[in-house]
Motif scaffolding. Structure first.
Motif, PDB file in Angstrom:
ATOM      1  N   THR A  66       3.049 -33.647  41.290  1.00 43.13           N
ATOM      2  CA  THR A  66       2.434 -34.676  40.465  1.00 43.13           C
ATOM      3  C   THR A  66       1.269 -34.015  39.750  1.00 43.13           C
ATOM      4  O   THR A  66       0.543 -33.230  40.358  1.00 43.13           O
ATOM      5  CB  THR A  66       1.913 -35.869  41.281  1.00 43.13           C
ATOM      6  OG1 THR A  66       0.839 -35.408  42.105  1.00 43.13           O
ATOM      7  CG2 THR A  66       2.974 -36.464  42.151  1.00 43.13           C
ATOM      8  N   ILE A  67       1.096 -34.318  38.463  1.00 41.98           N
ATOM      9  CA  ILE A  67      -0.003 -33.684  37.730  1.00 41.98           C
ATOM     10  C   ILE A  67      -1.118 -34.689  37.515  1.00 41.98           C
ATOM     11  O   ILE A  67      -0.887 -35.886  37.393  1.00 41.98           O
ATOM     12  CB  ILE A  67       0.450 -33.084  36.386  1.00 41.98           C
ATOM     13  CG1 ILE A  67       0.978 -34.164  35.452  1.00 41.98           C
ATOM     14  CG2 ILE A  67       1.478 -32.014  36.584  1.00 41.98           C
ATOM     15  CD1 ILE A  67       1.018 -33.720  34.035  1.00 41.98           C
ATOM     16  N   GLN A  77       1.678 -36.155  28.657  1.00 44.15           N
ATOM     17  CA  GLN A  77       1.221 -34.964  29.370  1.00 44.15           C
ATOM     18  C   GLN A  77       2.239 -34.525  30.418  1.00 44.15           C
ATOM     19  O   GLN A  77       2.413 -33.329  30.657  1.00 44.15           O
ATOM     20  CB  GLN A  77      -0.135 -35.239  30.025  1.00 44.15           C
ATOM     21  CG  GLN A  77      -1.234 -35.350  28.998  1.00 44.15           C
ATOM     22  CD  GLN A  77      -2.502 -35.966  29.548  1.00 44.15           C
ATOM     23  OE1 GLN A  77      -2.621 -36.182  30.745  1.00 44.15           O
ATOM     24  NE2 GLN A  77      -3.436 -36.248  28.677  1.00 44.15           N
ATOM     25  N   VAL A  78       2.920 -35.492  31.035  1.00 50.19           N
ATOM     26  CA  VAL A  78       3.978 -35.146  31.984  1.00 50.19           C
ATOM     27  C   VAL A  78       5.082 -34.379  31.264  1.00 50.19           C
ATOM     28  O   VAL A  78       5.584 -33.363  31.756  1.00 50.19           O
ATOM     29  CB  VAL A  78       4.529 -36.419  32.662  1.00 50.19           C
ATOM     30  CG1 VAL A  78       5.767 -36.115  33.467  1.00 50.19           C
ATOM     31  CG2 VAL A  78       3.472 -37.031  33.553  1.00 50.19           C
ATOM     32  N   PHE A  79       5.439 -34.849  30.064  1.00 52.58           N
ATOM     33  CA  PHE A  79       6.430 -34.123  29.269  1.00 52.58           C
ATOM     34  C   PHE A  79       5.909 -32.732  28.913  1.00 52.58           C
ATOM     35  O   PHE A  79       6.682 -31.764  28.912  1.00 52.58           O
ATOM     36  CB  PHE A  79       6.748 -34.885  27.981  1.00 52.58           C
ATOM     37  CG  PHE A  79       7.766 -35.960  28.168  1.00 52.58           C
ATOM     38  CD1 PHE A  79       9.005 -35.659  28.685  1.00 52.58           C
ATOM     39  CD2 PHE A  79       7.485 -37.258  27.845  1.00 52.58           C
ATOM     40  CE1 PHE A  79       9.953 -36.644  28.861  1.00 52.58           C
ATOM     41  CE2 PHE A  79       8.423 -38.256  28.022  1.00 52.58           C
ATOM     42  CZ  PHE A  79       9.660 -37.947  28.531  1.00 52.58           C
ATOM     43  N   VAL A 119      10.745 -31.470  39.669  1.00 53.72           N
ATOM     44  CA  VAL A 119      10.609 -32.890  39.340  1.00 53.72           C
ATOM     45  C   VAL A 119       9.122 -33.150  39.182  1.00 53.72           C
ATOM     46  O   VAL A 119       8.338 -32.882  40.093  1.00 53.72           O
ATOM     47  CB  VAL A 119      11.186 -33.797  40.447  1.00 53.72           C
ATOM     48  CG1 VAL A 119      11.154 -35.243  39.998  1.00 53.72           C
ATOM     49  CG2 VAL A 119      12.592 -33.391  40.792  1.00 53.72           C
ATOM     50  N   ILE A 120       8.733 -33.648  38.007  1.00 55.77           N
ATOM     51  CA  ILE A 120       7.299 -33.797  37.708  1.00 55.77           C
ATOM     52  C   ILE A 120       6.958 -35.262  37.531  1.00 55.77           C
ATOM     53  O   ILE A 120       7.661 -36.004  36.825  1.00 55.77           O
ATOM     54  CB  ILE A 120       6.937 -32.990  36.455  1.00 55.77           C
ATOM     55  CG1 ILE A 120       7.235 -31.532  36.740  1.00 55.77           C
ATOM     56  CG2 ILE A 120       5.478 -33.162  36.101  1.00 55.77           C
ATOM     57  CD1 ILE A 120       7.081 -30.653  35.565  1.00 55.77           C
ATOM     58  N   PHE A 121       5.884 -35.684  38.187  1.00 58.06           N
ATOM     59  CA  PHE A 121       5.418 -37.066  38.144  1.00 58.06           C
ATOM     60  C   PHE A 121       3.982 -37.087  37.643  1.00 58.06           C
ATOM     61  O   PHE A 121       3.306 -36.075  37.641  1.00 58.06           O
ATOM     62  CB  PHE A 121       5.418 -37.686  39.540  1.00 58.06           C
ATOM     63  CG  PHE A 121       6.741 -37.704  40.238  1.00 58.06           C
ATOM     64  CD1 PHE A 121       7.186 -36.592  40.929  1.00 58.06           C
ATOM     65  CD2 PHE A 121       7.521 -38.841  40.250  1.00 58.06           C
ATOM     66  CE1 PHE A 121       8.388 -36.605  41.585  1.00 58.06           C
ATOM     67  CE2 PHE A 121       8.726 -38.865  40.908  1.00 58.06           C
ATOM     68  CZ  PHE A 121       9.161 -37.746  41.578  1.00 58.06           C
ATOM     69  N   ALA A 122       3.527 -38.286  37.273  1.00 57.35           N
ATOM     70  CA  ALA A 122       2.108 -38.484  36.996  1.00 57.35           C
ATOM     71  C   ALA A 122       1.429 -38.919  38.299  1.00 57.35           C
ATOM     72  O   ALA A 122       2.000 -39.690  39.055  1.00 57.35           O
ATOM     73  CB  ALA A 122       1.934 -39.553  35.928  1.00 57.35           C
TER      74      ALA A 122
END
Lengths: 278, 408
Positions: B241-242, B121-123, B186-189
């Motif tokens: 962060t998602i 989901q992060v991707f 920049v995306i994190f979980a």
């Protein structure tokens, strides 16, 4: 081990009344197991939300009275820098991994740790004093039930994970007996540069000017962007591959079936059971 | 100003289909693509592609995923008259970004070297931002080691940062990478070490963090505040962060996951962390919602003692269906399903469970399912990745014997 718990101004999700956040109740439980004289620290307009912490095992409460929407970070940092320089310096600062009732970024413990030059360990489910004096052993929650056991030098900031043990049940008498000390934020901030120099933390000394300023902390919004929350559905957890076909075995010999099952588990990296016979 | 004249006779001539008896017209024929610019779907072709072969009954894979490359290859082998790319027309077999216009970092955990749902989901979120508007962005997977399936999950590039002892050292290496490569996002979980790393990076960069994003588009990111009473929506900021199950995983053509040279990014050690060790969870005592492998018994299992022994030998957490819990053979806390525990495990091993809808809801999140059942037409057999039509009471002792043999 003198322990301090950071408490936020949480609201009950249904009634909207001030209440003690569940995660912080668990943090109080962990703190009380280490230090019978653990204290709570809250920066906000009143102590309605956090007074219940006294009934869950806190011995006392420090409330820094700030006005309604003010950023609590300068007040917290000022108070903690003062306390760390004093005689009864707290060695462990506990917090929920995310405060409630405000912007809920979870950044406050990290900013506090950075300003004070302390190490921070996240997601604790169990803590105990280390074998060497001045150390703390923290069990961090990880995925799939694993734990990471970290030994950290004190003083430190530790945030608490929702899987940590349940807190003591609430008791009314201790809440009435608990002492609440009220502080004003301005006096605390004035002391900061001197304490920072004494503690010898470069970070604090370098940042001392902007700590006294107005916009520090996890503010990523202006109030105009706020609107009522709309609940959005989560993704459905659909089933994975329906492979069928090639992987269907009708009436195999039980030994053959067992071999197929173990091979499937090992091929997909689920488990590894010793060596397969050559 | 004049419009081009239509020639109805010529149009009719084009639509005329050769036939022996009388002239026939192909009314559905179109000269130009649809005005919306979207390609037409061909549902018949999709149905034909999702037909699972090699059984006597017609069976369809109705999971409605777009084809991954492996699946497409499998279907190609099964049905030789269908091209792999024809199933998703207009999409290339491999998505390549030679000269990225900008970079998006997707920081993933991938515990045990395998991508989890949340990682995908992060991707998905990173791809959403990379392909928005003009597109041309490249997704960089930030990992700590070699991981399979990064390309299928949507990574154009792969940056393996050296594994560091402690979050502070990891954040320092990541900060160096961010300052060198200058990603747009920049995306994190919002989970575990990723959430910790996001906050450390936010503090180190002095940059705001949008945490626990619930709704993400290219224009805005929305997250709840004030105990879920209010929300804020902003243009997607640099650090995000998602939340779990909020963004769809990427499911189009696989990307190439080209490695980036990581020799510049060295990891130090955190001086405040004196020691650190990982204690794996004990499956026997774990809660069902936390474990990664569940061995579960249904009505087809009568020897519960042997089942418990098997679960312990397979290093799985014992579970059960409602029937078994109702009979008092297993505790209620072991019940899997809509009224028991909804699992987040990777693998589910069902012994003698036919698969009632309420039970299948409980295992919807499991990636691998193994079923042993006497009924060929049971729903669990259809759901399983490995289906064995055999009596569970016979398979259990055989499994135990084989495990003893392999363990010895």
């Amino acid at each position: 081990m003198r322990t301090l718990v950071l408490l936020s101004d949480a609201r009950h999700p249904v009634s909207g009344r001030p209440h003690l956040s569940r995660l912080e109740t668990q943090a109080i439980g962990l703190a009380a197991s280490l230090d019978p004289a653990a204290r709570g620290l809250h920066a906000g307009s009143g102590e309605d939300a956090v007074r219940a912490g006294l009934g869950h095992g806190l011995a006392g409460l420090d409330v820094i009275e700030t006005t309604g929407e003010a950023d609590p970070l300068p007040a917290l940092v000022g108070f903690l820098a003062d306390a760390l320089g004093g005689a009864d310096a707290p060695e462990l600062i506990l917090a929920g991994r995310r405060g409630e009732g405000g912007f809920e970024t979870g950044l406050v413990p990290y900013l506090v740790a950075e300003r004070l030059g302390l190490p921070i360990v996240a997601d604790a489910v169990a803590i105990r004093a280390g074998e060497m004096p001045g150390t703390l052993v923290v069990d961090q929650a990880m995925a799939k039930g694993a734990r990471r056991r970290v030994t950290v030098r004190l003083p430190a900031v530790v945030t608490v994970h929702p899987l940590s043990p349940l807190p003591r049940p609430f008791a009314y008498g201790p809440m009435r007996r608990g002492r609440i000390r009220r502080h004003s934020p301005a006096a605390e901030q004035a002391d900061l540069p001197a304490v920072a120099k004494m503690a010898g933390h470069g970070t604090v000394a370098g940042r001392a000017e902007d700590t006294g300023g107005t916009t520090v902390g996890p503010v990523d919004v202006v109030p105009a962007d706020e609107r009522p929350h709309r609940a959005r559905p989560k993704l459905m957890r659909t089933s994975g591959t329906a492979a069928g076909g090639a992987n269907l075995h009708v009436g195999p010999d039980p030994t053959e079936a067992a071999r197929l099952i173990l091979d499937y588990l090992e091929a997909n990296g689920i488990r590894r059971y010793g060596k397969a016979p050559e | 100003m004049s419009r081009q004249r239509r020639d109805p006779r010529a149009e009719r001539g084009i639509r005329t289909v050769e036939s022996r008896a009388r002239p026939r017209l192909d009314v559905a024929r179109r000269e130009s693509p649809a005005a919306s610019g979207r390609l037409r779907r061909d549902p018949w072709r999709e149905w034909a592609a999702s037909l699972v072969d090699e059984t006597y009954r017609k069976r369809y894979d109705r999971s409605q995923r777009q084809m991954s490359r492996e699946d497409a290859a499998r279907f190609l082998a099964a049905r030789s008259d269908i091209e792999a790319t024809a199933i998703s027309p207009g999409q290339p077999a491999l998505h390549v970004v030679e000269e990225p216009a900008f970079l998006i970092f997707a920081v993933i955990e991938a515990t045990g070297g395998r991508l989890s749902r949340f990682d995908r989901q992060v991707f998905g979120a990173a791809r959403l931002l990379a392909d928005a508007d003009a597109g041309g962005g490249a997704v960089v997977a930030i990992t700590t080691g070699e991981i399979d399936g990064l390309g299928e999950a949507g990574a154009d590039r792969m940056l393996a940062l050296p594994s560091a002892n402690g979050g502070q050292a990891r954040a320092a290496a990541l900060r160096h990478a961010v300052e060198t490569l200058l990603p747009r996002h920049v995306i994190f979980a919002e989970d575990g070490d990723s959430a910790d790393l996001a906050r450390r990076l936010s503090v180190a960069l002095g940059d705001d963090l949008m945490s626990g994003v619930e709704h993400l588009t290219a224009r805005q990111a929305v997250r709840p505040i004030r105990n879920g009473a209010r929300e804020i929506g902003l243009a997607p900021p640099r650090l995000m962060t998602i939340g779990e199950d909020r963004v769809k995983p990427y499911a189009a053509a696989p990307c190439e996951a080209r490695p980036i040279d990581a020799s510049d990014f060295e990891a130090g050690a955190d001086p405040a962390i004196l020691s650190s060790e990982i204690i794996p969870g004990d499956p026997a005592s774990l809660a069902l919602s936390e474990t990664d492998f569940v061995v579960s018994a249904g009505n087809g299992v009568s020897d519960i003692a042997a089942f418990r022994e098997l679960a312990a030998a397979m290093k799985g957490t014992p579970g059960a269906s409602r029937v078994v819990c109702d009979a008092g053979l297993m505790p209620r806390s072991a019940q899997v399903g809509a009224s028991g525990t909804v699992l987040a495990a990777d693998c589910y091993f069902a012994l003698g469970i036919s698969g009632a809808p309420q039970h299948l809801q409980g295992i919807a999140g499991c990636e691998h399912v193994i079923a042993v059942n006497t009924d060929l037409h049971a729903a669990m057999i259809e759901r399983a990745g490995l289906a064995i039509v055999q009596d569970a009471q016979l398979v259990m002792p055989a499994l135990l014997a084989l495990l003893r043999e392999r363990g010895a």
